[in-house]
Design an enzyme around this catalytic site. Sequence first.
Site, PDB file in Angstrom:
ATOM      1  N   GLU A 182       0.820  -1.203   0.000  1.00 57.10           N
ATOM      2  CA  GLU A 182       0.000   0.000   0.000  1.00 57.10           C
ATOM      3  C   GLU A 182       0.861   1.263   0.000  1.00 57.10           C
ATOM      4  O   GLU A 182       1.939   1.295   0.584  1.00 57.10           O
ATOM      5  CB  GLU A 182      -0.928  -0.006   1.214  1.00 57.10           C
ATOM      6  N   CYS A 222       3.454   8.601   0.894  1.00 55.32           N
ATOM      7  CA  CYS A 222       3.994   7.725   1.936  1.00 55.32           C
ATOM      8  C   CYS A 222       4.230   6.356   1.309  1.00 55.32           C
ATOM      9  O   CYS A 222       3.288   5.700   0.851  1.00 55.32           O
ATOM     10  CB  CYS A 222       2.985   7.634   3.077  1.00 55.32           C
ATOM     11  N   CYS A 236       5.983  -6.657   7.747  1.00 51.84           N
ATOM     12  CA  CYS A 236       7.085  -6.234   8.607  1.00 51.84           C
ATOM     13  C   CYS A 236       7.304  -7.313   9.655  1.00 51.84           C
ATOM     14  O   CYS A 236       6.354  -7.894  10.178  1.00 51.84           O
ATOM     15  CB  CYS A 236       6.749  -4.913   9.300  1.00 51.84           C
ATOM     16  N   CYS A 259       5.415  -4.722  16.222  1.00 51.85           N
ATOM     17  CA  CYS A 259       5.039  -3.761  17.269  1.00 51.85           C
ATOM     18  C   CYS A 259       3.570  -3.994  17.603  1.00 51.85           C
ATOM     19  O   CYS A 259       2.765  -4.236  16.699  1.00 51.85           O
ATOM     20  CB  CYS A 259       5.245  -2.335  16.782  1.00 51.85           C
ATOM     21  N   CYS A 314       0.575  -2.014  15.710  1.00 47.98           N
ATOM     22  CA  CYS A 314       0.672  -1.740  14.266  1.00 47.98           C
ATOM     23  C   CYS A 314       0.084  -2.870  13.423  1.00 47.98           C
ATOM     24  O   CYS A 314       0.451  -4.032  13.585  1.00 47.98           O
ATOM     25  CB  CYS A 314       2.135  -1.521  13.911  1.00 47.98           C
ATOM     26  N   CYS A 348      -1.367   6.096   9.812  1.00 48.38           N
ATOM     27  CA  CYS A 348      -0.187   5.406  10.341  1.00 48.38           C
ATOM     28  C   CYS A 348      -0.584   4.101  11.001  1.00 48.38           C
ATOM     29  O   CYS A 348      -1.482   4.072  11.835  1.00 48.38           O
ATOM     30  CB  CYS A 348       0.491   6.210  11.435  1.00 48.38           C
TER      31      CYS A 348
HETATM   32  N1  SAH Z   1       8.770   0.696  10.427  1.00 51.10           N
HETATM   33  C1  SAH Z   1       9.025   2.083  10.473  1.00 51.10           C
HETATM   34  C2  SAH Z   1       8.239   2.871   9.454  1.00 51.10           C
HETATM   35  C3  SAH Z   1       6.799   2.494   9.259  1.00 51.10           C
HETATM   36  S1  SAH Z   1       5.709   2.649  10.651  1.00 51.10           S
HETATM   37  C4  SAH Z   1       8.786   2.626  11.861  1.00 51.10           C
HETATM   38  O1  SAH Z   1       8.279   1.905  12.699  1.00 51.10           O
HETATM   39  O2  SAH Z   1       9.155   3.763  12.083  1.00 51.10           O
HETATM   40  C5  SAH Z   1       5.290   4.365  10.579  1.00 51.10           C
HETATM   41  C6  SAH Z   1       4.772   4.984  11.856  1.00 51.10           C
HETATM   42  O3  SAH Z   1       3.453   4.547  12.168  1.00 51.10           O
HETATM   43  C7  SAH Z   1       5.608   4.692  13.089  1.00 51.10           C
HETATM   44  O4  SAH Z   1       5.998   5.895  13.695  1.00 51.10           O
HETATM   45  C8  SAH Z   1       4.667   3.928  13.997  1.00 51.10           C
HETATM   46  O5  SAH Z   1       4.977   4.170  15.326  1.00 51.10           O
HETATM   47  C9  SAH Z   1       3.323   4.460  13.575  1.00 51.10           C
HETATM   48  N2  SAH Z   1       2.197   3.587  13.903  1.00 51.10           N
HETATM   49  C10 SAH Z   1       2.157   2.254  13.839  1.00 51.10           C
HETATM   50  N3  SAH Z   1       0.947   1.796  14.217  1.00 51.10           N
HETATM   51  C11 SAH Z   1       0.203   2.887  14.537  1.00 51.10           C
HETATM   52  C12 SAH Z   1      -1.148   3.073  14.985  1.00 51.10           C
HETATM   53  N4  SAH Z   1      -1.976   2.048  15.171  1.00 51.10           N
HETATM   54  N5  SAH Z   1      -1.558   4.336  15.204  1.00 51.10           N
HETATM   55  C13 SAH Z   1      -0.744   5.388  14.974  1.00 51.10           C
HETATM   56  N6  SAH Z   1       0.514   5.276  14.542  1.00 51.10           N
HETATM   57  C14 SAH Z   1       0.992   4.036  14.318  1.00 51.10           C
HETATM   58 FE1  SF4 Z   2       7.093  -2.611  11.569  1.00 49.92          FE
HETATM   59 FE2  SF4 Z   2       4.829  -1.348  12.195  1.00 49.92          FE
HETATM   60 FE3  SF4 Z   2       6.750  -1.621  14.018  1.00 49.92          FE
HETATM   61 FE4  SF4 Z   2       7.113   0.053  11.943  1.00 49.92          FE
HETATM   62  S1  SF4 Z   2       5.597   0.266  13.563  1.00 49.92           S
HETATM   63  S2  SF4 Z   2       8.586  -1.441  12.775  1.00 49.92           S
HETATM   64  S3  SF4 Z   2       6.007  -1.078  10.335  1.00 49.92           S
HETATM   65  S4  SF4 Z   2       5.589  -3.298  13.075  1.00 49.92           S
END
Ligand code: SAH
Ligand code: SF4
Length: 343
Positions: A93, A106, A113, A117, A120, A336
């Site tokens: 995406e 973006c 991934c 986390c 996410c 995000c």
């Molecule tokens: N993997 C990289 C880049 C992609 S994630 C990273 O983690 O930085 C991009 C951003 O989305 C990150 O800052 C992450 O903390 C945020 N993010 C992930 N899940 C989210 C959610 N459910 N609500 C808001 N931000 C989120």
């Molecule tokens: Fe991967 Fe999502 Fe964590 Fe970024 S925030 S490192 S995309 S699992």
Amino acid sequence: MEKINLKALWIEELESFLDKLGEKKYKAKQLAKWIYNKGVTDFEQMTDLSKELRRKLSEVAYIGKLKLTRKQVSKIDQTEKFLFELSDGKRIETVLMREKNRVTVCISTQVGCALNCIFCATGKSGFERNLSAGEIVDQIIAVKGYLKEDEKVTNVVIMGMGEPLLNYENTVKAIRIIQSELGLSISAKRITLSTSGIAPEIYKLADERLKIKLALSLNAPDDELRRKLMPIAKKYPLSEVLEALKYYAKKNDIRITFEYVLIKDVNDSEEQALKLAKLIRGIPCKINLIPYNPIKECPYKKPDEETLIKFRDILYPRAPAVTLRRSKGEDIQAACGQLKAGM
Ligand code: SAH
Ligand code: SF4
């Protein structure tokens, strides 16, 4: 013989490709401009190359292209989400955001991934594979085709699916193409890479002197909580990551951005705001507070408005610059952490 995909090669590789064809190397620049700057996929349109060369190219090569399988437009804020299919059928995406006179794309760097986390959606779907440099860049080229007539892409954020620093070589190559005048011609200060904090790769990136902006997904004011939210924090503790970021800031003469996803009753207390301010003291930076975007795989909630404002007001002016970001495209799961490409 299998045809070679030219939208994977950059100048030096295009030069050696032309050399093998018995052609002059300087034509690599012309070729690059057609492929990446003009986004052409048909050799016949490359009018400054001889007919003979165009014929030769079409016999041995092709120019790959992402296939759009779905495009959604947010009713709230004009954000658009693109679902692309790659040549092996996997899906990614890409998001297009509009704000005042800014048009930001973006982009994703991996299918899924591996870092998982807990907040996410991308992490929930697991890791499938790295994107090639061509596939990373092609997201911008493809989105350009859907802009309104008077629009152009002004900014790129590498914040889509995946951890860019775990696909290091391809991501750096893609950034070089995005910056180059022969490529997308978008300057370094308008490109931001977001990482979960892979310390050794941050040093490596600093030494490339690309001068792009760097954002860290911080999300917690201490290691204990961070390890719970982001398993990768077990491998790279904050002290190591912050040292690496200071090195990056110094080498590239930029401020670091800290992203902090605010989750109700998890990391949004006054005490945590104070701790956060203390943690980043002395680092040239700004903080982006991102209210948690609900995803169906997780039980978390976003803090209420009052808590968000309070958290921000504790941080500023203790931290040099703080913004409370309003997420984009929530109604189409384009915000995000909501990207998962139907995985
Ligand atoms: N993997 C990289 C880049 C992609 S994630 C990273 O983690 O930085 C991009 C951003 O989305 C990150 O800052 C992450 O903390 C945020 N993010 C992930 N899940 C989210 C959610 N459910 N609500 C808001 N931000 C989120
Ligand atoms: Fe991967 Fe999502 Fe964590 Fe970024 S925030 S490192 S995309 S699992």
